[in-house]
Design an enzyme around this catalytic site. Structure first.
Site, short mmCIF file in Angstrom:
data_model
loop_
_atom_site.label_atom_id
_atom_site.label_comp_id
_atom_site.label_asym_id
_atom_site.label_seq_id
_atom_site.Cartn_x
_atom_site.Cartn_y
_atom_site.Cartn_z
N HIS A 17 0.86 -1.19 0.00
CA HIS A 17 0.00 0.00 0.00
C HIS A 17 0.90 1.24 0.00
CE1 HIS A 17 -2.73 3.12 1.28
NE2 HIS A 17 -3.70 2.35 0.82
N GLU A 42 -3.78 2.05 -7.26
CA GLU A 42 -4.17 3.22 -6.47
C GLU A 42 -3.19 4.37 -6.74
OE1 GLU A 42 -6.54 2.00 -2.73
OE2 GLU A 42 -4.43 1.70 -2.29
#
Ligand code: PGA
Length: 245
Positions: free
Chosen positions: A95, A161
Protein backbone atom coordinates in the site's frame (compact mmCIF):
# COMPACT_ATOMS: atom_id res chain seq x y z
CA UNK A 1 -18.69 -15.54 -14.09
CA UNK A 2 -16.14 -14.03 -11.71
CA UNK A 3 -17.28 -11.76 -8.90
CA UNK A 4 -16.48 -8.11 -8.24
CA UNK A 5 -14.23 -7.53 -5.25
CA UNK A 6 -15.35 -4.75 -2.92
CA UNK A 7 -12.65 -4.31 -0.30
CA UNK A 8 -12.51 -1.87 2.61
CA UNK A 9 -9.10 -0.77 3.88
CA UNK A 10 -9.71 0.44 7.43
CA UNK A 11 -6.10 1.61 7.96
CA UNK A 12 -5.65 2.86 11.56
CA UNK A 13 -8.95 4.71 11.49
CA UNK A 14 -11.30 2.80 13.78
CA UNK A 15 -11.66 1.92 17.43
CA UNK A 16 -12.47 -1.71 18.25
CA UNK A 17 -16.00 -0.64 19.09
CA UNK A 18 -16.46 1.04 15.70
CA UNK A 19 -15.07 -2.00 13.87
CA UNK A 20 -17.39 -4.32 15.81
CA UNK A 21 -20.41 -2.07 15.22
CA UNK A 22 -19.69 -2.29 11.48
CA UNK A 23 -19.86 -6.09 11.39
CA UNK A 24 -22.78 -6.24 13.82
CA UNK A 25 -24.75 -4.02 11.41
CA UNK A 26 -24.24 -6.44 8.51
CA UNK A 27 -27.50 -7.21 6.68
CA UNK A 28 -26.40 -7.86 3.09
CA UNK A 29 -27.39 -11.25 1.73
CA UNK A 30 -24.62 -13.44 0.32
CA UNK A 31 -24.34 -13.15 -3.44
CA UNK A 32 -21.77 -14.91 -5.61
CA UNK A 33 -21.54 -11.85 -7.89
CA UNK A 34 -19.88 -9.63 -5.28
CA UNK A 35 -17.21 -10.53 -2.74
CA UNK A 36 -16.80 -8.21 0.23
CA UNK A 37 -13.74 -8.01 2.46
CA UNK A 38 -12.44 -5.64 5.12
CA UNK A 39 -8.91 -5.04 6.34
CA UNK A 40 -8.99 -4.07 10.04
CA UNK A 41 -5.84 -3.20 11.98
CA UNK A 42 -3.90 -6.03 13.67
CA UNK A 43 -5.46 -5.88 17.18
CA UNK A 44 -8.98 -6.09 15.71
CA UNK A 45 -8.45 -8.94 13.26
CA UNK A 46 -9.33 -11.82 15.51
CA UNK A 47 -12.50 -10.26 16.88
CA UNK A 48 -13.81 -9.28 13.44
CA UNK A 49 -12.92 -12.62 11.83
CA UNK A 50 -14.46 -14.63 14.67
CA UNK A 51 -17.67 -12.60 14.64
CA UNK A 52 -18.05 -12.90 10.84
CA UNK A 53 -17.45 -16.66 10.96
CA UNK A 54 -19.75 -17.35 13.91
CA UNK A 55 -22.61 -15.30 12.46
CA UNK A 56 -22.11 -16.62 8.92
CA UNK A 57 -21.57 -13.11 7.59
CA UNK A 58 -20.42 -13.19 3.96
CA UNK A 59 -17.46 -10.94 4.67
CA UNK A 60 -13.83 -11.92 4.18
CA UNK A 61 -11.14 -10.44 6.37
CA UNK A 62 -7.57 -9.48 5.55
CA UNK A 63 -4.53 -7.97 7.24
CA UNK A 64 -2.91 -4.71 6.13
CA UNK A 65 0.74 -5.83 6.05
CA UNK A 66 3.24 -8.33 7.46
CA UNK A 67 6.89 -8.50 8.45
CA UNK A 68 9.76 -9.21 6.05
CA UNK A 69 10.95 -11.76 8.61
CA UNK A 70 9.67 -15.28 9.20
CA UNK A 71 9.95 -15.29 13.02
CA UNK A 72 12.30 -14.39 15.86
CA UNK A 73 13.57 -11.35 17.71
CA UNK A 74 11.74 -8.63 15.75
CA UNK A 75 9.93 -6.55 18.36
CA UNK A 76 6.67 -5.06 17.08
CA UNK A 77 6.57 -7.16 13.91
CA UNK A 78 3.74 -9.48 12.84
CA UNK A 79 4.60 -12.46 10.64
CA UNK A 80 2.65 -13.82 7.66
CA UNK A 81 2.43 -17.11 9.58
CA UNK A 82 0.75 -15.41 12.57
CA UNK A 83 -1.80 -13.85 10.23
CA UNK A 84 -2.46 -17.19 8.59
CA UNK A 85 -3.13 -18.68 12.05
CA UNK A 86 -6.19 -16.41 12.29
CA UNK A 87 -7.59 -18.12 9.17
CA UNK A 88 -7.83 -14.83 7.30
CA UNK A 89 -8.35 -14.66 3.56
CA UNK A 90 -6.27 -11.77 2.26
CA UNK A 91 -3.26 -9.59 2.96
CA UNK A 92 -2.59 -6.11 1.57
CA UNK A 93 0.98 -5.62 0.45
CA UNK A 94 2.69 -2.53 -0.90
CA UNK A 95 0.00 0.00 0.00
CA UNK A 96 1.34 3.46 -0.81
CA UNK A 97 1.21 4.46 2.87
CA UNK A 98 3.47 1.47 3.65
CA UNK A 99 5.72 2.35 0.73
CA UNK A 100 5.99 5.90 2.12
CA UNK A 101 6.96 4.37 5.48
CA UNK A 102 9.82 2.41 3.87
CA UNK A 103 8.43 -0.51 1.88
CA UNK A 104 10.23 -1.00 -1.42
CA UNK A 105 10.71 -3.71 -4.05
CA UNK A 106 13.26 -5.50 -1.87
CA UNK A 107 11.13 -5.66 1.29
CA UNK A 108 8.00 -6.49 -0.70
CA UNK A 109 9.74 -9.40 -2.45
CA UNK A 110 10.61 -10.80 1.00
CA UNK A 111 7.04 -10.37 2.24
CA UNK A 112 5.62 -12.02 -0.89
CA UNK A 113 7.95 -14.99 -0.45
CA UNK A 114 6.66 -15.49 3.10
CA UNK A 115 3.02 -14.98 2.11
CA UNK A 116 3.42 -17.59 -0.65
CA UNK A 117 3.99 -20.18 2.10
CA UNK A 118 0.54 -19.44 3.56
CA UNK A 119 -2.96 -19.68 2.10
CA UNK A 120 -3.35 -15.87 2.24
CA UNK A 121 -4.09 -14.18 -1.08
CA UNK A 122 -2.03 -11.01 -1.54
CA UNK A 123 -3.75 -7.80 -2.64
CA UNK A 124 -0.69 -6.16 -4.13
CA UNK A 125 -0.94 -2.37 -4.44
CA UNK A 126 0.73 -0.26 -7.11
CA UNK A 127 0.39 3.37 -8.13
CA UNK A 128 2.30 6.41 -9.25
CA UNK A 129 2.83 9.77 -7.56
CA UNK A 130 1.68 12.97 -9.23
CA UNK A 131 5.31 13.89 -10.04
CA UNK A 132 5.81 10.51 -11.73
CA UNK A 133 2.62 10.90 -13.77
CA UNK A 134 3.46 14.47 -14.79
CA UNK A 135 7.06 13.49 -15.55
CA UNK A 136 5.91 10.83 -18.06
CA UNK A 137 7.11 8.09 -15.69
CA UNK A 138 3.74 6.45 -15.11
CA UNK A 139 4.41 3.22 -17.01
CA UNK A 140 8.04 2.85 -15.95
CA UNK A 141 7.07 3.27 -12.30
CA UNK A 142 4.26 0.72 -12.61
CA UNK A 143 6.57 -1.71 -14.41
CA UNK A 144 9.09 -1.40 -11.60
CA UNK A 145 6.41 -2.11 -8.98
CA UNK A 146 4.98 -5.01 -11.01
CA UNK A 147 8.36 -6.70 -11.48
CA UNK A 148 8.15 -8.64 -8.21
CA UNK A 149 4.52 -9.74 -8.52
CA UNK A 150 5.02 -10.90 -12.12
CA UNK A 151 6.94 -13.94 -10.88
CA UNK A 152 4.44 -14.80 -8.11
CA UNK A 153 3.16 -18.31 -8.70
CA UNK A 154 0.03 -18.28 -6.52
CA UNK A 155 -3.26 -16.47 -7.18
CA UNK A 156 -3.18 -12.75 -6.32
CA UNK A 157 -5.19 -9.55 -6.71
CA UNK A 158 -3.71 -6.28 -7.90
CA UNK A 159 -4.95 -2.89 -6.70
CA UNK A 160 -4.16 0.21 -8.76
CA UNK A 161 -4.17 3.22 -6.47
CA UNK A 162 -2.69 6.45 -7.82
CA UNK A 163 -0.95 7.98 -4.79
CA UNK A 164 -2.39 11.42 -5.60
CA UNK A 165 -5.94 10.05 -5.43
CA UNK A 166 -5.68 8.37 -2.01
CA UNK A 167 -7.56 10.24 0.69
CA UNK A 168 -7.51 13.45 -1.35
CA UNK A 169 -10.99 13.44 -2.90
CA UNK A 170 -9.30 13.56 -6.34
CA UNK A 171 -10.41 10.56 -8.38
CA UNK A 172 -8.62 9.54 -11.55
CA UNK A 173 -10.78 10.13 -14.61
CA UNK A 174 -12.44 7.12 -16.26
CA UNK A 175 -9.98 7.49 -19.17
CA UNK A 176 -6.98 7.50 -16.81
CA UNK A 177 -8.27 4.44 -14.95
CA UNK A 178 -9.07 2.62 -18.18
CA UNK A 179 -5.65 3.30 -19.66
CA UNK A 180 -3.82 1.98 -16.59
CA UNK A 181 -6.07 -1.06 -16.13
CA UNK A 182 -5.54 -2.05 -19.78
CA UNK A 183 -1.80 -1.69 -19.28
CA UNK A 184 -1.83 -3.73 -16.04
CA UNK A 185 -3.86 -6.55 -17.58
CA UNK A 186 -1.45 -6.67 -20.48
CA UNK A 187 1.61 -6.78 -18.20
CA UNK A 188 0.09 -9.52 -16.04
CA UNK A 189 -1.20 -11.75 -18.84
CA UNK A 190 0.80 -14.81 -17.92
CA UNK A 191 0.21 -14.68 -14.16
CA UNK A 192 -2.45 -16.24 -11.87
CA UNK A 193 -4.09 -12.79 -11.52
CA UNK A 194 -7.61 -12.92 -10.00
CA UNK A 195 -8.50 -9.30 -10.80
CA UNK A 196 -7.41 -5.67 -10.83
CA UNK A 197 -9.07 -3.26 -8.40
CA UNK A 198 -9.12 0.54 -8.48
CA UNK A 199 -8.61 2.56 -5.33
CA UNK A 200 -8.36 6.25 -4.48
CA UNK A 201 -11.24 8.40 -3.18
CA UNK A 202 -13.90 5.87 -4.20
CA UNK A 203 -17.32 6.67 -2.71
CA UNK A 204 -20.94 5.72 -3.41
CA UNK A 205 -21.21 8.72 -5.78
CA UNK A 206 -18.47 7.58 -8.18
CA UNK A 207 -18.45 3.77 -7.72
CA UNK A 208 -20.87 2.99 -10.58
CA UNK A 209 -18.88 4.92 -13.16
CA UNK A 210 -15.61 3.26 -12.14
CA UNK A 211 -17.05 -0.26 -11.93
CA UNK A 212 -18.52 0.11 -15.42
CA UNK A 213 -15.02 0.32 -16.91
CA UNK A 214 -13.56 -2.67 -18.69
CA UNK A 215 -10.96 -4.51 -16.67
CA UNK A 216 -11.96 -2.95 -13.33
CA UNK A 217 -12.75 -6.02 -11.27
CA UNK A 218 -13.40 -4.31 -7.98
CA UNK A 219 -12.59 -1.46 -5.63
CA UNK A 220 -10.24 -0.85 -2.71
CA UNK A 221 -11.95 1.73 -0.54
CA UNK A 222 -10.48 3.67 2.37
CA UNK A 223 -12.53 6.49 3.91
CA UNK A 224 -15.88 5.43 2.42
CA UNK A 225 -15.52 1.91 3.84
CA UNK A 226 -15.48 2.98 7.49
CA UNK A 227 -19.22 3.59 7.79
CA UNK A 228 -21.29 0.47 7.21
CA UNK A 229 -24.05 2.32 5.30
CA UNK A 230 -21.62 3.84 2.83
CA UNK A 231 -19.83 0.50 2.26
CA UNK A 232 -23.21 -1.20 1.84
CA UNK A 233 -24.23 1.36 -0.80
CA UNK A 234 -21.09 0.53 -2.77
CA UNK A 235 -21.83 -3.21 -2.46
CA UNK A 236 -25.34 -2.59 -3.83
CA UNK A 237 -23.92 -0.56 -6.73
CA UNK A 238 -21.47 -3.39 -7.48
CA UNK A 239 -24.29 -5.92 -7.50
CA UNK A 240 -26.34 -3.78 -9.90
CA UNK A 241 -23.34 -3.35 -12.19
CA UNK A 242 -22.73 -7.09 -12.24
CA UNK A 243 -26.39 -7.94 -12.81
CA UNK A 244 -26.58 -5.58 -15.78
CA UNK A 245 -23.60 -7.12 -17.61
P1 PGA B 1 -9.35 6.40 0.13
O1 PGA B 1 -8.20 5.29 0.42
O2 PGA B 1 -10.52 5.63 -0.44
O3 PGA B 1 -9.64 7.00 1.46
O4 PGA B 1 -8.79 7.34 -0.87
C1 PGA B 1 -7.96 4.23 -0.46
C2 PGA B 1 -6.82 3.37 0.04
O5 PGA B 1 -5.86 3.94 0.60
O6 PGA B 1 -6.82 2.15 -0.11
Amino acid sequence: MSSLYIFGNWKMSQSLEEAETFVQSWDVQPNPLVEAAVFPSFPHLQSIKTYATQKNIPLKVGAQDCSTQESGAYTSQVSAQMIQELALDYILLGHSECRQAGDNEESLAKKLALVSKTHLIPVFCVGESLAEREGQKLKSRLKQQLSIIQTYKEPFILAYEPVWAIGTGKVATPQEIQEVHDFLHQELQRTPLLGVLYGGSVKPENAAEILALNGVEGLLIGGASLEYESFKKILEIALKTKEST
